[in-house]
Design a protein around this motif. Sequence first.
Motif, PDB file in Angstrom:
ATOM      1  N   VAL A  58      -6.305  -2.164  -6.270  1.00  0.00           N
ATOM      2  CA  VAL A  58      -7.365  -1.243  -5.874  1.00  0.00           C
ATOM      3  C   VAL A  58      -6.770   0.151  -5.699  1.00  0.00           C
ATOM      4  O   VAL A  58      -5.642   0.297  -5.222  1.00  0.00           O
ATOM      5  N   THR A  59      -7.507   1.169  -6.113  1.00  0.00           N
ATOM      6  CA  THR A  59      -7.091   2.545  -5.858  1.00  0.00           C
ATOM      7  C   THR A  59      -8.128   3.248  -5.000  1.00  0.00           C
ATOM      8  O   THR A  59      -9.324   3.023  -5.138  1.00  0.00           O
ATOM      9  N   SER A  60      -7.652   4.097  -4.092  1.00  0.00           N
ATOM     10  CA  SER A  60      -8.560   4.877  -3.254  1.00  0.00           C
ATOM     11  C   SER A  60      -8.770   6.270  -3.824  1.00  0.00           C
ATOM     12  O   SER A  60      -9.436   7.093  -3.202  1.00  0.00           O
ATOM     13  N   ASN A  61      -8.219   6.537  -5.002  1.00  0.00           N
ATOM     14  CA  ASN A  61      -8.438   7.826  -5.659  1.00  0.00           C
ATOM     15  C   ASN A  61      -9.863   7.849  -6.201  1.00  0.00           C
ATOM     16  O   ASN A  61     -10.208   7.054  -7.068  1.00  0.00           O
ATOM     17  N   PRO A  62     -10.732   8.742  -5.718  1.00  0.00           N
ATOM     18  CA  PRO A  62     -12.141   8.736  -6.144  1.00  0.00           C
ATOM     19  C   PRO A  62     -12.341   9.088  -7.609  1.00  0.00           C
ATOM     20  O   PRO A  62     -13.407   8.847  -8.159  1.00  0.00           O
ATOM     21  N   ASP A  73       0.843  -1.200   0.000  1.00  0.00           N
ATOM     22  CA  ASP A  73       0.000   0.000   0.000  1.00  0.00           C
ATOM     23  C   ASP A  73       0.881   1.254   0.000  1.00  0.00           C
ATOM     24  O   ASP A  73       1.817   1.364   0.785  1.00  0.00           O
ATOM     25  N   HIS A  84      -3.273  -0.134  -3.750  1.00  0.00           N
ATOM     26  CA  HIS A  84      -3.222  -1.191  -2.752  1.00  0.00           C
ATOM     27  C   HIS A  84      -3.426  -2.545  -3.430  1.00  0.00           C
ATOM     28  O   HIS A  84      -4.141  -2.654  -4.420  1.00  0.00           O
ATOM     29  N   GLY A 116     -12.125   2.073  -9.243  1.00  0.00           N
ATOM     30  CA  GLY A 116     -11.720   1.639  -7.919  1.00  0.00           C
ATOM     31  C   GLY A 116     -10.995   0.317  -7.844  1.00  0.00           C
ATOM     32  O   GLY A 116     -10.142   0.131  -6.986  1.00  0.00           O
TER      33      GLY A 116
END
Length: 280
Positions: A88-92, A70, A75, A96
């Motif tokens: 996975v990306t946490s960028n909105p 991460d 991640h 995703g």
Amino acid sequence: MKKLLKPMVIAAAATMAFSATAFAGTSSPYSLNINGKAANGEVLVLVPLRETAEQLGFKVSYNKGTILVDDGIMHTNLTIGENSYQVVTSNPDLVGMSAPFSLSSAPVMTNGKTYVPIELFVPLTGNDSSIIKTDGSAISISKKADTKNEDVQIPNPLTEHETLADLAKTVGFDVTLPTLDKAYKETAFIDISGTTADVRFADGEDTITFRKAKGSDDISGDNKTYKENKTIAVKDVSVSVKGNDGINTATWQKDGFTYSFSSDKAMTQDALVKAIENLF
């Protein structure tokens, strides 16, 4: 940031070559000769996970057999011996989650150190295979300084279709739907990377996802840890189920295809069997 790697280079049979969903352009330049003759196989490059990831700005943590990589934006969770990856990306502003994919090898552990296929860092750093370079026997990997910002992209593997027939035509096989209560309405017909049929249903409170693809991999995309994991029989097929206080996800294989059935709300075993028994 650039780091010269001391990789583990191993030979593998042709069956270990990249799957159709792997990220291309990162295979090893090495070849294998045995007694002066070229071997019919693939040479894989595995790199030390922690050393490589930390030099590229990622944190690596271990928890009960699962490894989290991460950097705050990108991640992935890895399991030793399982050739199934998902980024996975946490960028909105970005897609995703990638579809599950295979690489040239599962993560392996030797002498207390974890090794992963070098090509794992391509999707983790923006899907630019040029980040991996070779110069003679040296392999280098670099990460763009602005990767955490606008350059980080996960290509959207999902394509929505108007009808079930259109979906079946794209994936190249028939798709029979599970039998659900009439309150559930079909809300989406999706193909994942042109190889997996994904049909969504909703009743206002629950969402059900049904998937089918060729092969035997787990295509559910559900990597959560549940209290209950077991196998049940539906007609002559063994179905693996898992969930908390009921069944959230079921997976099985039959006649060269792999399937998954997932419900946001846990369902009873009887309800699951009733929903999918017409598929066998």
